[in-house]
Design a protein around this motif. Structure first.
Motif, PDB file in Angstrom:
ATOM      1  N   THR A 131     -98.803 -85.404  49.438  1.00  0.00           N
ATOM      2  CA  THR A 131    -100.014 -86.203  49.245  1.00  0.00           C
ATOM      3  C   THR A 131    -100.420 -86.897  50.539  1.00  0.00           C
ATOM      4  N   LYS A 132     -99.428 -87.414  51.285  1.00  0.00           N
ATOM      5  CA  LYS A 132     -99.737 -88.049  52.565  1.00  0.00           C
ATOM      6  C   LYS A 132    -100.389 -87.058  53.531  1.00  0.00           C
ATOM      7  N   THR A 133     -99.895 -85.820  53.531  1.00  0.00           N
ATOM      8  CA  THR A 133    -100.470 -84.780  54.388  1.00  0.00           C
ATOM      9  C   THR A 133    -101.908 -84.488  53.978  1.00  0.00           C
ATOM     10  N   ALA A 134    -102.137 -84.377  52.656  1.00  0.00           N
ATOM     11  CA  ALA A 134    -103.487 -84.122  52.162  1.00  0.00           C
ATOM     12  C   ALA A 134    -104.439 -85.254  52.532  1.00  0.00           C
ATOM     13  N   LEU A 135    -103.926 -86.482  52.504  1.00  0.00           N
ATOM     14  CA  LEU A 135    -104.759 -87.627  52.873  1.00  0.00           C
ATOM     15  C   LEU A 135    -105.161 -87.574  54.344  1.00  0.00           C
ATOM     16  N   ILE A 136    -104.201 -87.240  55.203  1.00  0.00           N
ATOM     17  CA  ILE A 136    -104.497 -87.152  56.638  1.00  0.00           C
ATOM     18  C   ILE A 136    -105.542 -86.073  56.897  1.00  0.00           C
ATOM     19  N   LEU A 137    -105.375 -84.917  56.267  1.00  0.00           N
ATOM     20  CA  LEU A 137    -106.355 -83.841  56.428  1.00  0.00           C
ATOM     21  C   LEU A 137    -107.715 -84.248  55.861  1.00  0.00           C
ATOM     22  N   SER A 138    -107.695 -85.028  54.766  1.00  0.00           N
ATOM     23  CA  SER A 138    -108.951 -85.479  54.159  1.00  0.00           C
ATOM     24  C   SER A 138    -109.778 -86.304  55.129  1.00  0.00           C
ATOM     25  N   ARG A 139    -109.086 -87.086  55.936  1.00  0.00           N
ATOM     26  CA  ARG A 139    -109.786 -87.933  56.911  1.00  0.00           C
ATOM     27  C   ARG A 139    -110.594 -87.076  57.899  1.00  0.00           C
ATOM     28  N   TYR A 140    -110.007 -85.932  58.295  1.00  0.00           N
ATOM     29  CA  TYR A 140    -110.676 -85.068  59.267  1.00  0.00           C
ATOM     30  C   TYR A 140    -111.726 -84.166  58.627  1.00  0.00           C
ATOM     31  N   SER A 155    -111.617 -97.423  44.515  1.00  0.00           N
ATOM     32  CA  SER A 155    -111.122 -96.234  45.216  1.00  0.00           C
ATOM     33  C   SER A 155    -112.057 -95.847  46.355  1.00  0.00           C
ATOM     34  N   GLN A 156    -113.354 -95.950  46.132  1.00  0.00           N
ATOM     35  CA  GLN A 156    -114.322 -95.632  47.184  1.00  0.00           C
ATOM     36  C   GLN A 156    -114.127 -96.552  48.394  1.00  0.00           C
ATOM     37  N   ILE A 157    -113.984 -97.834  48.140  1.00  0.00           N
ATOM     38  CA  ILE A 157    -113.798 -98.794  49.229  1.00  0.00           C
ATOM     39  C   ILE A 157    -112.505 -98.498  49.982  1.00  0.00           C
ATOM     40  N   GLN A 158    -111.418 -98.253  49.254  1.00  0.00           N
ATOM     41  CA  GLN A 158    -110.129 -97.977  49.883  1.00  0.00           C
ATOM     42  C   GLN A 158    -110.185 -96.737  50.775  1.00  0.00           C
ATOM     43  N   HIS A 159    -110.791 -95.667  50.266  1.00  0.00           N
ATOM     44  CA  HIS A 159    -110.806 -94.410  51.013  1.00  0.00           C
ATOM     45  C   HIS A 159    -111.760 -94.465  52.213  1.00  0.00           C
ATOM     46  N   GLN A 160    -112.863 -95.167  52.054  1.00  0.00           N
ATOM     47  CA  GLN A 160    -113.775 -95.295  53.196  1.00  0.00           C
ATOM     48  C   GLN A 160    -113.134 -96.155  54.288  1.00  0.00           C
ATOM     49  N   THR A 161    -112.381 -97.167  53.886  1.00  0.00           N
ATOM     50  CA  THR A 161    -111.649 -97.976  54.858  1.00  0.00           C
ATOM     51  C   THR A 161    -110.584 -97.137  55.553  1.00  0.00           C
ATOM     52  N   TYR A 162    -109.970 -96.225  54.795  1.00  0.00           N
ATOM     53  CA  TYR A 162    -108.939 -95.346  55.339  1.00  0.00           C
ATOM     54  C   TYR A 162    -109.517 -94.358  56.351  1.00  0.00           C
ATOM     55  N   GLY A 163    -110.808 -94.030  56.197  1.00  0.00           N
ATOM     56  CA  GLY A 163    -111.428 -93.137  57.166  1.00  0.00           C
ATOM     57  C   GLY A 163    -112.169 -91.949  56.594  1.00  0.00           C
ATOM     58  N   LEU A 164    -112.354 -91.913  55.262  1.00  0.00           N
ATOM     59  CA  LEU A 164    -113.137 -90.837  54.669  1.00  0.00           C
ATOM     60  C   LEU A 164    -114.608 -91.212  54.747  1.00  0.00           C
ATOM     61  N   ASN A 165    -115.336 -90.448  55.548  1.00  0.00           N
ATOM     62  CA  ASN A 165    -116.742 -90.765  55.778  1.00  0.00           C
ATOM     63  C   ASN A 165    -117.624 -89.605  55.347  1.00  0.00           C
ATOM     64  N   ASN A 166    -118.498 -89.885  54.382  1.00  0.00           N
ATOM     65  CA  ASN A 166    -119.469 -88.901  53.927  1.00  0.00           C
ATOM     66  C   ASN A 166    -120.687 -89.656  53.426  1.00  0.00           C
ATOM     67  N   PRO A 167    -121.882 -89.322  53.940  1.00  0.00           N
ATOM     68  CA  PRO A 167    -123.073 -90.099  53.567  1.00  0.00           C
ATOM     69  C   PRO A 167    -123.451 -89.964  52.095  1.00  0.00           C
ATOM     70  N   GLN A 168    -122.953 -88.919  51.431  1.00  0.00           N
ATOM     71  CA  GLN A 168    -123.302 -88.711  50.019  1.00  0.00           C
ATOM     72  C   GLN A 168    -122.131 -89.094  49.097  1.00  0.00           C
ATOM     73  N   SER A 169    -121.599 -90.265  49.301  1.00  0.00           N
ATOM     74  CA  SER A 169    -120.502 -90.739  48.456  1.00  0.00           C
ATOM     75  C   SER A 169    -121.063 -91.497  47.252  1.00  0.00           C
ATOM     76  N   VAL A 170    -120.597 -91.138  46.067  1.00  0.00           N
ATOM     77  CA  VAL A 170    -121.071 -91.792  44.847  1.00  0.00           C
ATOM     78  C   VAL A 170    -119.877 -92.144  43.968  1.00  0.00           C
ATOM     79  N   VAL A 171    -120.083 -93.110  43.092  1.00  0.00           N
ATOM     80  CA  VAL A 171    -119.076 -93.457  42.088  1.00  0.00           C
ATOM     81  C   VAL A 171    -119.585 -92.998  40.729  1.00  0.00           C
TER      82      VAL A 171
END
Length: 366
Positions: A131-140, A155-171
């Protein structure tokens, strides 16, 4: 292949358990099968639990992914996506997100595809290496999908803080079939508080038992459901004995299959988790007309809103006081709360409301 309805391909890490993502996928397929034909690709395996869901699909596959065979599984996934040429691809969970992104790299006519994140990042240290590996790859890779669907605002806030950036993010929250859960407007004697969750660190069992011990002298009964909620479980037995609880007042039910009936048998619902993403159990409880007393984890505060009690995690005294606040309401106030929490779910968390949001996303980005 039918040309009458557009095809949605769902790629899910594993379609064999009873987690929130799996249950939501099953509900979504059932709710939208008249508008779309669905194809399910499980990277690992599918289970007979979802036999009815798979029968609703145009096709389904289980690729037997085990980590070691990542390359051939990714190539097989690429082949299937080219073969089906779907209207859109909906991914479910980290590994499905990552392998779908990798499988579509360089594809000339790649379909629009959406990641699905149904996980909290509250305790990343406890995650597996995979899961940690998948998270690192998710960032890229996070800018590659057409959009990202989070099941929870937290979850959206946590992941965007972690580095997941996509302009079309929705909850888009998880939804329930309202007809499966009906309020019971009768109150039980004594007042009965229910808890449902498997024995796991995240569920806060030590705080659950401490909370019940603080209320031993009150006319309150507790019903505890979930895998491991039994005196045959050594840690549960130790907690039961440590707090000198009585089986007449604390009923340990272990795993149960009929959750709607369980909700009917209680007056209010208690959640003591120390971490959550989108706790489906709160939505189910509220759909059943149950006011909720919950710790402030994941999207609990968003779900419960003003129709229950939210307290800090790991605070048994606050949980006990919130339960007493409920118990001390008049019968009319309790019955009124039952109606209000049901209305909250009807407005925000019905499968009809939730599926409309998915379909709007698939169509707008087609």
């Amino acid at each position: 292949m039918s040309a009458t309805k557009p095809t949605i391909v769902h790629v899910i890490t594993n379609f064999a358990g009873v987690g929130g993502a799996e249950m939501m996928l099953a509900r979504l397929i059932e709710q939208t099968e008249s508008q779309y034909q669905h194809v399910v690709i499980a990277l690992m395996k599918s289970s007979s639990i979802y036999q009815t869901t798979l029968q609703r699909c145009q096709a389904h596959y289980a690729l037997g992914w085990n980590g070691i065979n990542t390359l051939p599984v990714t190539l097989k996934l690429r082949q299937l996506l080219k073969q089906w040429a779907p209207h859109a691809v909906q991914c479910w969970m980290y590994h499905a997100n990552v392998l779908t992104s990798l499988s579509l790299l360089g594809l000339k006519q790649a379909p629009n595809f959406f990641w699905g994140i149904h996980h909290s990042l509250a305790s990343t240290k406890e995650e597996s290496l995979s899961t940690k590996t998948a998270l690192i790859l998710s960032r890229y890779l996070s800018s590659q999908p057409t959009g990202i669907v989070y099941c929870a605002h937290s979850s959206q806030i946590q992941h965007q803080t972690y580095g997941l950036n996509n302009p079309q993010s929705v909850v888009i929250p998880n939804g329930v079939f309202l007809q499966q859960f009906q309020p019971n407007l009768e109150l039980h004697q004594p007042i009965t508080i229910g808890f449902a969750g498997r024995y796991h660190t995240a569920k806060g069992y030590p705080y659950l038992f401490e909370t019940m011990s603080l209320l031993k002298d009150h006319p309150i009964r507790f019903k505890i459901a979930g895998g491991g909620a039994s005196l045959e479980h050594p840690e549960v037995k130790a907690l039961f004995e440590q707090y000198q609880l009585e089986s007449e007042k604390v009923q340990l039910l272990d795993q149960i299959s009929d959750m709607p009936a369980f909700y009917q048998s209680i007056d209010a619902f208690l959640m003591t988790s120390i971490t959550e993403g989108f706790p489906n159990v709160l939505v189910e409880a509220m759909a059943s007309g149950l006011p909720c007393i919950s710790t402030d984890v994941g999207d609990a505060k968003f779900i419960v809103d003003d129709f229950g009690w939210i307290v800090p995690p790991r605070d048994s005294k606050a949980l006990a006081q919130a339960i007493l606040n409920y118990v001390q309401l008049s019968s009319n106030e309790k019955i009124n709360m039952k109606q209000l929490v049901r209305q909250r779910v009807e407005t925000n968390f019905s499968i009809d409301h939730v599926s409309q949001q998915y379909m709007q996303m698939w169509s707008q980005n087609a």
